[in-house]
Write a protein that holds these residues in place. Structure first.
Motif, PDB file in Angstrom:
ATOM      1  N   PHE A  41       8.627  13.448   6.474  1.00 58.82           N
ATOM      2  CA  PHE A  41       9.401  12.214   6.375  1.00 58.82           C
ATOM      3  C   PHE A  41       9.100  11.271   7.536  1.00 58.82           C
ATOM      4  O   PHE A  41       9.041  10.043   7.353  1.00 58.82           O
ATOM      5  N   GLY A  42       8.900  11.808   8.722  1.00 56.12           N
ATOM      6  CA  GLY A  42       8.568  10.973   9.865  1.00 56.12           C
ATOM      7  C   GLY A  42       7.246  10.252   9.670  1.00 56.12           C
ATOM      8  O   GLY A  42       7.114   9.059   9.994  1.00 56.12           O
ATOM      9  N   ALA A  77       0.861  -1.185   0.000  1.00 57.39           N
ATOM     10  CA  ALA A  77       0.000   0.000   0.000  1.00 57.39           C
ATOM     11  C   ALA A  77       0.894   1.231   0.000  1.00 57.39           C
ATOM     12  O   ALA A  77       1.719   1.407   0.880  1.00 57.39           O
ATOM     13  N   ALA A  78       0.733   2.060  -1.008  1.00 55.73           N
ATOM     14  CA  ALA A  78       1.640   3.185  -1.167  1.00 55.73           C
ATOM     15  C   ALA A  78       1.508   4.152   0.001  1.00 55.73           C
ATOM     16  O   ALA A  78       0.404   4.562   0.379  1.00 55.73           O
ATOM     17  N   ALA A  79       2.636   4.513   0.596  1.00 57.64           N
ATOM     18  CA  ALA A  79       2.660   5.575   1.589  1.00 57.64           C
ATOM     19  C   ALA A  79       2.753   6.909   0.860  1.00 57.64           C
ATOM     20  O   ALA A  79       3.330   6.986  -0.216  1.00 57.64           O
ATOM     21  N   PRO A  80       2.180   7.972   1.431  1.00 54.29           N
ATOM     22  CA  PRO A  80       2.247   9.266   0.745  1.00 54.29           C
ATOM     23  C   PRO A  80       3.696   9.702   0.532  1.00 54.29           C
ATOM     24  O   PRO A  80       4.511   9.665   1.460  1.00 54.29           O
ATOM     25  N   LYS A 109      13.853   2.665  12.681  1.00 55.14           N
ATOM     26  CA  LYS A 109      14.402   3.596  13.662  1.00 55.14           C
ATOM     27  C   LYS A 109      15.734   4.170  13.160  1.00 55.14           C
ATOM     28  O   LYS A 109      16.646   3.437  12.798  1.00 55.14           O
ATOM     29  N   GLY A 110      15.828   5.478  13.122  1.00 55.08           N
ATOM     30  CA  GLY A 110      17.073   6.125  12.713  1.00 55.08           C
ATOM     31  C   GLY A 110      17.261   6.259  11.217  1.00 55.08           C
ATOM     32  O   GLY A 110      18.272   6.820  10.767  1.00 55.08           O
ATOM     33  N   ALA A 111      16.325   5.767  10.419  1.00 56.60           N
ATOM     34  CA  ALA A 111      16.449   5.939   8.967  1.00 56.60           C
ATOM     35  C   ALA A 111      16.369   7.426   8.629  1.00 56.60           C
ATOM     36  O   ALA A 111      15.608   8.177   9.239  1.00 56.60           O
ATOM     37  N   ARG A 112      17.160   7.828   7.645  1.00 55.38           N
ATOM     38  CA  ARG A 112      17.177   9.248   7.303  1.00 55.38           C
ATOM     39  C   ARG A 112      17.292   9.440   5.794  1.00 55.38           C
ATOM     40  O   ARG A 112      17.677   8.516   5.068  1.00 55.38           O
ATOM     41  N   GLN A 113      16.953  10.630   5.357  1.00 57.34           N
ATOM     42  CA  GLN A 113      17.089  10.970   3.944  1.00 57.34           C
ATOM     43  C   GLN A 113      18.553  11.255   3.610  1.00 57.34           C
ATOM     44  O   GLN A 113      19.304  11.771   4.450  1.00 57.34           O
ATOM     45  N   ALA A 165      19.274   4.979   1.400  1.00 56.62           N
ATOM     46  CA  ALA A 165      19.073   5.215  -0.030  1.00 56.62           C
ATOM     47  C   ALA A 165      17.662   4.799  -0.449  1.00 56.62           C
ATOM     48  O   ALA A 165      16.970   5.527  -1.176  1.00 56.62           O
ATOM     49  N   LEU A 166      17.227   3.658   0.027  1.00 58.25           N
ATOM     50  CA  LEU A 166      15.911   3.155  -0.359  1.00 58.25           C
ATOM     51  C   LEU A 166      14.786   4.028   0.189  1.00 58.25           C
ATOM     52  O   LEU A 166      13.834   4.360  -0.535  1.00 58.25           O
ATOM     53  N   VAL A 167      14.857   4.411   1.465  1.00 61.25           N
ATOM     54  CA  VAL A 167      13.764   5.230   2.016  1.00 61.25           C
ATOM     55  C   VAL A 167      13.770   6.619   1.383  1.00 61.25           C
ATOM     56  O   VAL A 167      12.710   7.229   1.209  1.00 61.25           O
ATOM     57  N   THR A 168      14.941   7.119   1.016  1.00 59.79           N
ATOM     58  CA  THR A 168      15.018   8.418   0.339  1.00 59.79           C
ATOM     59  C   THR A 168      14.290   8.370  -1.003  1.00 59.79           C
ATOM     60  O   THR A 168      13.474   9.243  -1.326  1.00 59.79           O
TER      61      THR A 168
END
Length: 385
Positions: free
Chosen positions: A23-24, A15-18, A49-53, A134-137
């Motif tokens: 970002f949080g 399910a696509a997240a917006p 936890k701690g994932a960042r752009q 990289a992936l979450v960005t």
């Protein structure tokens, strides 16, 4: 746990997240979706936890200038005597692994060695971008969230199986390991080649090579068939028949004057004629397996170079470079794409890169204007338009 997580991942579409918002909030939505796909809540929490752009990832995503090189320039920059020698040495040293790839998945060692060489220089340079970040960005960015959000979820599932550490590093686009595979491909088609119970493409040559082979098999690689062979064509050839859109049996191409430079062609197969830099440059006959390689990398010049290098590893002669007409510069290519689009052609994104859509449009306009329709954009064509 691997089987259960994989079953849930395949059965439950992401399910696509917006994208593009806070970002949080985005990470929270992805964490919820990961749990819905069977990732234990504590594992999902630890993963996000701690994932960042990473702004460097976005910069790399928007500046892929290397693919503006011509086939000759690109191939000559990647293929050297040393790299060819190393590939053949690896083939001999890891013969048992490559034999398994050929026996179990039908994939030639030549093509696997070519991708291994180009992706990471045989595992030496695997990338230093934090893969999770990289992936979450890229999943949060609104350019291609539909591609990268499933990759984030796959990485979370691999993490739950102890196959993905949070400090994993790789390429800017999230590819991991010696042959640079994305997490979803590893999750669904990874192979424990060394029998240690884990699938670790960064450190295990057997895992990496066999996983790459299984991925190509999944995408349609046909066992025992070639993928590319160099040919010569007569000056009187009908150039409008060249390009990826026209397929004929090999026997028909032979009857029209195509001649192999070395060794026989493969009778009974359909094939197309590829002119990476027009009628004055190298010419190749490409078989169905060549098209499968675009599942590994979407770049025409990259795939063609890898396919050619694979034949060299297997013993083919160096190509006849010829003397192609000069390539258009980036601004000229952009101007050409704009003109082609204005004429109603679908060239895809106007980016100054000679992709498949632009090649097809060029060939159609060359034919309309009475120019040799070989799909290679020249200044004569640009001026005529």
């Amino acid at each position: 746990m691997r089987a259960a997580l994989l079953a849930l991942a395949l059965a439950t579409p992401a399910a696509a997240a917006p994208c593009g918002g806070d970002f949080g909030d985005f990470l929270a939505a992805m964490q919820t979706e990961a749990i819905a796909q069977g990732v234990p809540p504590e594992k999902a929490a630890a993963f996000f936890k701690g994932a960042r752009q990473d702004q460097k990832v976005l910069k790399a995503d928007r500046s892929q200038g290397v693919f503006r090189k011509t086939f000759l320039d690109f191939s000559q920059s990647l293929i050297s005597k040393q790299r060819l020698s190393t590939a053949r040495s690896k083939s001999e040293a890891l013969n048992d692994i490559f034999t398994r790839a050929e026996t179990d998945y039908g994939v030639s060692r030549g093509i696997l060695l070519a991708f291994w060489a180009f992706e990471t220089d045989f595992g030496q340079i695997q990338g230093d971008f934090n893969t999770r970040n990289a992936l979450v960005t890229l999943a949060h960015d609104c350019r291609r969230p539909e591609i990268f959000q499933p990759q984030v979820l796959a990485a979370a599932q691999l993490h739950a199986m102890d196959d993905f550490a949070l400090d994993t590093t790789g390429a800017w686009a999230g590819e991991i390991g010696m042959v640079q595979m994305l997490p979803k491909d590893i999750l669904e088609r990874g192979v424990d080649g060394d029998g240690d119970g884990l699938i670790l493409l960064k450190t295990s040559q057997a895992d990496a090579i066999l996983s790459g082979a299984r991925m190509l098999q999944h995408h349609g690689w046909r066992a025992g068939e070639p993928w590319l062979a160099e040919i010569t064509l007569p000056d009187s050839f009908d150039w409008s028949l060249t390009g990826l859109d026209t397929e004929k049996p090999v026997e028909d191409w032979l009857a029209l004057g195509a001649t192999p430079r070395k060794g026989p062609l493969a009778p009974g197969l359909n094939a197309s004629i590829l002119l990476p830099q027009g009628r004055k440059g190298p010419a190749f006959l490409i078989y169905p397996n060549y098209r499968v390689l675009f599942e590994w990398n979407k770049s025409f010049v990259y795939v063609t170079t890898a396919a050619y290098f694979g034949t060299r590893i297997d013993g083919a002669e160096p190509y006849a470079a010829g003397n192609p007409d000069p390539a258009l510069g980036p601004d000229e290519m952009t101007a050409l794409q704009e003109k082609l689009a204005a004429l109603g052609h679908d060239v895809g994104k106007i980016d100054g890169i000679l992709g498949a859509g632009t090649r097809t449009a060029v060939q159609k306009e060359q034919a309309r204007l009475g120019l040799p329709a070989d799909g290679w954009p020249t200044r004569d064509l640009l001026d005529a338009l």
